[in-house]
Design a protein around this motif. Structure first.
Motif, mmCIF file in Angstrom:
data_model
loop_
_atom_site.group_PDB
_atom_site.id
_atom_site.type_symbol
_atom_site.label_atom_id
_atom_site.label_comp_id
_atom_site.label_asym_id
_atom_site.label_seq_id
_atom_site.Cartn_x
_atom_site.Cartn_y
_atom_site.Cartn_z
ATOM 1 N N VAL A 202 4.818 8.549 11.226
ATOM 2 C CA VAL A 202 6.035 9.305 11.519
ATOM 3 C C VAL A 202 6.412 10.087 10.259
ATOM 4 C CG1 VAL A 202 8.479 9.149 12.131
ATOM 5 C CG2 VAL A 202 6.816 7.595 13.188
ATOM 6 N N GLU A 203 6.562 11.375 10.398
ATOM 7 C CA GLU A 203 6.872 12.216 9.242
ATOM 8 C C GLU A 203 8.343 12.051 8.856
ATOM 9 O OE1 GLU A 203 6.822 16.915 7.801
ATOM 10 O OE2 GLU A 203 6.304 16.362 9.863
ATOM 11 N N ILE A 204 8.575 11.638 7.630
ATOM 12 C CA ILE A 204 9.929 11.536 7.076
ATOM 13 C C ILE A 204 10.058 12.628 6.026
ATOM 14 C CG2 ILE A 204 11.558 10.057 5.835
ATOM 15 C CD1 ILE A 204 10.187 7.663 7.065
ATOM 16 N N ARG A 205 10.882 13.614 6.309
ATOM 17 C CA ARG A 205 10.907 14.827 5.494
ATOM 18 C C ARG A 205 11.469 14.582 4.098
ATOM 19 N NH1 ARG A 205 12.673 16.452 10.544
ATOM 20 N NH2 ARG A 205 14.852 16.277 9.882
ATOM 21 N N ARG A 206 12.514 13.799 3.995
ATOM 22 C CA ARG A 206 13.178 13.602 2.707
ATOM 23 C C ARG A 206 12.570 12.409 1.961
ATOM 24 N NH1 ARG A 206 18.638 15.718 2.357
ATOM 25 N NH2 ARG A 206 19.139 16.965 4.193
ATOM 26 N N THR A 207 12.259 12.622 0.671
ATOM 27 C CA THR A 207 11.788 11.516 -0.154
ATOM 28 C C THR A 207 12.859 10.450 -0.297
ATOM 29 O OG1 THR A 207 10.374 13.048 -1.385
ATOM 30 C CG2 THR A 207 10.816 10.916 -2.399
ATOM 31 N N ALA A 208 14.118 10.875 -0.425
ATOM 32 C CA ALA A 208 15.216 9.910 -0.528
ATOM 33 C C ALA A 208 15.334 9.075 0.738
ATOM 34 C CB ALA A 208 16.533 10.629 -0.821
ATOM 35 N N ALA A 209 15.068 9.669 1.903
ATOM 36 C CA ALA A 209 15.126 8.916 3.155
ATOM 37 C C ALA A 209 14.041 7.840 3.191
ATOM 38 C CB ALA A 209 14.977 9.863 4.342
ATOM 39 N N LEU A 210 12.842 8.170 2.693
ATOM 40 C CA LEU A 210 11.785 7.166 2.634
ATOM 41 C C LEU A 210 12.166 6.045 1.660
ATOM 42 C CD1 LEU A 210 8.942 6.258 3.433
ATOM 43 C CD2 LEU A 210 8.048 7.659 1.554
ATOM 44 N N GLN A 211 12.804 6.409 0.546
ATOM 45 C CA GLN A 211 13.266 5.393 -0.393
ATOM 46 C C GLN A 211 14.264 4.446 0.263
ATOM 47 O OE1 GLN A 211 14.043 5.480 -4.630
ATOM 48 N NE2 GLN A 211 13.910 7.710 -4.531
ATOM 49 N N VAL A 212 15.216 5.019 0.999
ATOM 50 C CA VAL A 212 16.213 4.185 1.673
ATOM 51 C C VAL A 212 15.541 3.230 2.648
ATOM 52 C CG1 VAL A 212 18.124 4.241 3.321
ATOM 53 C CG2 VAL A 212 18.105 5.824 1.388
ATOM 54 N N GLY B 288 0.847 -1.177 0.000
ATOM 55 C CA GLY B 288 0.000 0.000 0.000
ATOM 56 C C GLY B 288 0.888 1.234 0.000
ATOM 57 N N GLU B 289 0.408 2.326 0.536
ATOM 58 C CA GLU B 289 1.223 3.535 0.648
ATOM 59 C C GLU B 289 2.291 3.321 1.717
ATOM 60 O OE1 GLU B 289 2.693 7.361 0.090
ATOM 61 O OE2 GLU B 289 1.320 6.175 -1.125
ATOM 62 N N PRO B 290 3.573 3.423 1.368
ATOM 63 C CA PRO B 290 4.618 3.176 2.377
ATOM 64 C C PRO B 290 4.566 4.209 3.497
ATOM 65 C CG PRO B 290 5.570 4.046 0.339
ATOM 66 C CD PRO B 290 4.144 3.748 0.046
ATOM 67 N N THR B 291 4.458 3.711 4.722
ATOM 68 C CA THR B 291 4.310 4.584 5.884
ATOM 69 C C THR B 291 4.990 3.934 7.074
ATOM 70 O OG1 THR B 291 2.128 5.256 5.044
ATOM 71 C CG2 THR B 291 2.664 5.875 7.309
ATOM 72 N N LEU B 292 5.697 4.745 7.853
ATOM 73 C CA LEU B 292 6.274 4.300 9.120
ATOM 74 C C LEU B 292 5.356 4.756 10.242
ATOM 75 C CD1 LEU B 292 8.651 2.961 10.617
ATOM 76 C CD2 LEU B 292 9.725 5.219 10.730
ATOM 77 N N LEU B 293 4.886 3.807 11.047
ATOM 78 C CA LEU B 293 3.919 4.098 12.109
ATOM 79 C C LEU B 293 4.565 3.872 13.467
ATOM 80 C CD1 LEU B 293 0.830 2.252 10.576
ATOM 81 C CD2 LEU B 293 1.279 4.705 10.516
ATOM 82 N N LEU B 294 4.307 4.761 14.389
ATOM 83 C CA LEU B 294 4.729 4.630 15.783
ATOM 84 C C LEU B 294 3.484 4.611 16.645
ATOM 85 C CD1 LEU B 294 6.945 4.550 17.969
ATOM 86 C CD2 LEU B 294 6.855 7.057 18.009
ATOM 87 N N ALA C 30 2.582 1.308 -3.244
ATOM 88 C CA ALA C 30 1.591 1.767 -4.220
ATOM 89 C C ALA C 30 1.755 3.264 -4.495
ATOM 90 C CB ALA C 30 0.183 1.487 -3.691
ATOM 91 N N ARG C 31 1.519 3.622 -5.754
ATOM 92 C CA ARG C 31 1.559 4.997 -6.262
ATOM 93 C C ARG C 31 2.955 5.599 -6.263
ATOM 94 N NH1 ARG C 31 -3.038 5.176 -3.073
ATOM 95 N NH2 ARG C 31 -1.996 6.407 -1.487
ATOM 96 N N ARG C 32 3.949 4.856 -5.871
ATOM 97 C CA ARG C 32 5.327 5.339 -5.985
ATOM 98 C C ARG C 32 5.904 4.895 -7.330
ATOM 99 N NH1 ARG C 32 6.404 9.217 -2.055
ATOM 100 N NH2 ARG C 32 5.056 8.701 -0.290
ATOM 101 N N THR C 33 6.728 5.737 -7.925
ATOM 102 C CA THR C 33 7.264 5.455 -9.265
ATOM 103 C C THR C 33 8.776 5.324 -9.267
ATOM 104 O OG1 THR C 33 7.315 7.840 -9.749
ATOM 105 C CG2 THR C 33 5.337 6.620 -10.403
ATOM 106 N N TRP C 34 9.361 4.928 -8.157
ATOM 107 C CA TRP C 34 10.812 4.755 -8.111
ATOM 108 C C TRP C 34 11.219 3.646 -9.076
ATOM 109 C CZ3 TRP C 34 9.770 4.199 -2.246
ATOM 110 C CH2 TRP C 34 9.454 5.457 -1.716
ATOM 111 N N PRO C 35 12.242 3.848 -9.877
ATOM 112 C CA PRO C 35 12.575 2.872 -10.934
ATOM 113 C C PRO C 35 12.881 1.471 -10.429
ATOM 114 C CG PRO C 35 13.688 4.963 -11.352
ATOM 115 C CD PRO C 35 13.071 5.067 -9.981
ATOM 116 N N TRP C 36 13.419 1.323 -9.220
ATOM 117 C CA TRP C 36 13.829 0.002 -8.738
ATOM 118 C C TRP C 36 12.659 -0.808 -8.203
ATOM 119 C CZ3 TRP C 36 12.723 -0.902 -3.612
ATOM 120 C CH2 TRP C 36 12.504 0.220 -2.810
ATOM 121 N N LEU C 37 11.455 -0.230 -8.140
ATOM 122 C CA LEU C 37 10.327 -0.908 -7.504
ATOM 123 C C LEU C 37 9.736 -2.030 -8.351
ATOM 124 C CD1 LEU C 37 8.251 2.051 -6.001
ATOM 125 C CD2 LEU C 37 9.515 0.326 -4.731
#
Length: 699
Positions: free
Chosen positions: A478-488, A467-473, A593-600
């Motif tokens: 949890v807000e992850i400011r950088r898109t690259a950080a969420l990718q990592v 689904g939509e990638p999300t980190l939950l506490l 889902a809905r992410r378009t990162w090439p490696w996915l």
């Protein structure tokens, strides 16, 4: 404080550079005072260890050490200067209108005094993309340079933005075709080895990433509305002369490859031929793989010579190839219908067949000659794709798409037909891209590999990837400011065995120089670690032996539990519907889902196939025909492009006697493929013959 440290460092370096020579020259003198005489040489051989020779040896050693130090400092300084110059070259310069506006603003600020003269404000300037007014007040077209430079730069070439968008669309179509042709089979371990899960070439990923990073606002130059003068077709705005154009210079070959790729991409939805090229030209552009690749490229016609090309133009029947030379010529002249193809020939063929080429130019949208072309214009193309007329005026022409050989070949693979004998989708073979390989011997991510935290912990991290990638506490995002950080974070969760610096940089920033990304990766990881530590109080990312991985005791990941369910279904001794239902229940949505990162794509498709296999297994094992149909329909909702599921569902409907529903499903599937840009084939319509079969009574 920083300036003082830099000043101290500079003084220390200068002291090390100037101090030793001053001391040596004052105490010993110049290092070379003339060559030794024959007598001095004989004396040294007889008695080498004297005070004088030892002093000379120590002096020479001191000078050599100083030279090594000076060399090191010089190299460091030159490296810094080179990096600074490269940065200045990449720094965007203001356009003419921006410079004018800046000058007016500066004059307004510094020209104000007690004797300021009130003057009427100047008329507002128009945006460069919207056009301006000339001295007579007439609208003028937008800045051509601004529009022409709206493109994507990658290693090995430059593409207009709409060409890059077509590359991205063609890449998406490749994965849709793979989804269509997949045939469900008995489920296997999570680390699938389906040969058609191989990722697309790195150049395609680089184009997709560059396109995502440079999306302009709507209406600005380079957006989809702005268009390009070199795509669909390259004759828009009369960019290319009707009599043909010669291409010379360092970028001529790359520009010809750009024409080849651009026109084949633009014409991939049309049955007509898009490019006609001589065999010698094609081999020169694409190398040894030209013959093999040409047979798989739709819209490409390869000719031995211009005579054969003329025969092809005149003999092509209506509905095939060009649709007849006369009709193609009329369409080209009237600007109606599909424009003619692009013809690419070498200078020798063009010179020896001037009249033939002139006649072919009437039926072609573009005629490009690799070399000087006296019968038309000749452009000099530099490696960046910028052109200049060689007619003595030196005026600039349009910027062309330029591609290196490897880059062009990579891009052509996304529009080429599959190999004549492709491996059966879904069969196992040598793994070219082991999606989601775990740490266990079977490549399966088990619960023992990733133990969860104890129930006594009050603060619990949960990473949702399906689904939509999300980190939950504790259930809160949890807000992850950088898109690259969420990718990592998602990449590490999808690779439980960890990833090194090279794998992370290649996935997150494809196509960029790896040596320039290390600092960006460290910054991204540092920000991600700080966010998780300040929010949850845990160090989630481990780092050892240059490999990063998620601490399995610090987070629960839904993808890992999904693979536990797949492992249970794969290793079960007896067939039980409950184990397949557990796989389906553990899959709430597509991976990221809905992410378009090439490696996915490879991982996303591998995960989806496990669920399709589960639906097909339940349908096959179900004794009730209607229940089996329900499982097939549920599988179609998971992947509405899979041909095998539709074939089984139509067969089940016909067996149940519901011919109308079967016809609706079949026609809806055909429309869905056509809307996605996939022409339905005979294999997609095999269910049509089932419509005439009599219904079989069911209990």
């Amino acid at each position: 404080m920083r300036l003082s440290r830099q000043l101290i460092s500079l003084l220390s370096v200068l002291t090390l550079l100037a101090g030793p020579p001053i001391v040596l020259l004052s105490l010993v003198g110049a290092p070379i005072q003339g060559w030794p005489t024959a007598g001095q040489a004989r004396e040294w051989v007889q008695n080498p260890l004297t005070e004088q020779t030892l002093t000379a040896a120590l002096t020479i050693a001191a000078w050599l050490l100083w030279l090594l130090l000076a060399y090191t400092v010089t190299i460091r300084v030159l490296t810094r200067l080179s990096a600074t110059v490269s940065w200045l070259r990449r720094m965007p310069l203001p356009t003419r209108w921006q410079a004018t506006a800046g000058g007016i603003a500066g004059a307004a600020v510094f020209g104000v005094s007690s004797h300021a003269i009130t003057a009427p404000p100047p008329p507002p300037t128009q945006p460069a993309a919207a056009g301006t007014l000339d001295e007579a007040g007439n609208p003028t077209p937008p800045d051509r340079d601004v529009l022409a430079d709206a493109g994507i730069s990658i290693a090995g070439g430059w593409l207009p933005r709409d060409v890059a968008e077509q590359v991205s669309a063609a890449a998406a179509l490749v994965w849709l075709r793979r989804r269509r042709s997949y045939r469900p089979h008995p489920p296997g371990p999570p680390s699938r080895e389906d040969t058609d899960l191989a990722p697309l070439p790195p150049t395609v990923a680089a184009v997709q990433a560059a396109l995502a990073d440079s999306t302009p606002p709507p209406g600005e130059p380079g957006s989809a509305s702005a268009g390009s003068s070199l795509l669909d077709r390259p004759t828009v705005g009369d960019a290319f002369p009707r009599a043909g154009v010669g291409l010379t210079g360092l970028g001529a070959q790359d520009a010809a490859r750009g024409l080849l790729v651009t026109n084949l991409l633009a014409g991939r939805h049309h049955p007509a031929v898009s490019v006609v090229a001589t065999r010698s030209v094609l081999v020169g552009l694409l190398g040894p793989t030209a013959e093999t690749l040409a047979r798989r490229l739709p819209g490409l016609a390869v000719m031995d010579n211009l005579g054969q090309a003329a025969a092809f133009f005149s003999d092509a029947p209506s509905g095939r190839g060009l649709g007849g030379r006369g009709q193609a010529q009329r369409d080209t002249q009237e600007g109606t219908g599909t424009p003619g193809p692009t013809l690419i020939v070498d200078e020798a063929s063009a010179t020896d067949n001037t009249e033939t080429l002139a006649s072919l130019a009437t039926a072609c949208a573009v005629v490009a000659v690799l070399g000087r072309w006296p019968a038309g214009q000749t452009w000099q193309v530099d490696p960046s794709g910028r052109t200049h007329h060689l007619d003595g005026s030196g005026s600039a022409g349009p910027r062309m798409c330029v591609l290196a050989r490897v880059t062009a070949t990579d891009l052509l693979t996304v529009i080429a037909h599959p190999d004549p004998a492709p491996p059966e989708p879904g069969t196992s073979g040598p793994s070219r891209h082991p999606a989601l390989a775990g740490r266990s011997p079977q490549g399966v991510v088990t619960a023992q590999d990733h133990p969860v935290r104890s129930g006594d912990d009050k603060r619990h991290l949960y990473l949702r990837l399906l689904g939509e990638p999300t980190l939950l506490l504790d259930g809160h995002p949890v807000e992850i400011r950088r898109t690259a950080a969420l990718q990592v974070l998602v990449f590490l969760a999808a690779h439980p065995d960890g990833a090194d610096t090279r794998q992370l940089t290649d996935a997150i920033w494809p196509g960029l120089p790896r040596h320039s990304l290390t600092g960006r990766l460290y910054t991204t990881l540092s920000d991600l670690r700080a966010t998780i530590r300040s929010t949850a109080g845990v160090a989630l990312i481990e780092h050892s032996d240059d490999r990063y991985r998620l601490d399995p005791t610090g987070v629960t990941v839904d993808l890992w539990h999904f693979h536990d369910a797949v492992r249970d279904a794969t290793t079960a001794v007896a067939t039980d519907a409950a184990i397949w239902k557990a796989v389906i229940d553990a899959y709430p949505g597509d991976f990221a889902a809905r992410r378009t990162w090439p490696w996915l794509d490879p991982i996303r498709e591998a995960t989806r196939r496990h669920v399709i296999d589960a639906h097909a297994a339940l349908a096959s094992a179900s004794p009730d025909a209607r229940e089996a149909l329900a499982w097939l329909q549920a599988g179609i909702r998971i992947d509405p492009y899979n041909a095998d599921l539709h074939t089984r569902a139509v067969t089940a409907l016909v067996t149940l006697g519901d011919h109308d529903a079967a016809d609706v499903l079949r026609k809806g599937y055909t429309r869905r493929l056509a809307a996605a840009g996939i022409t339905p084939t005979d294999s997609d319509l095999t269910t049509a013959t089932l419509m005439d079969q009599p219904a079989v009574p069911t209990r």
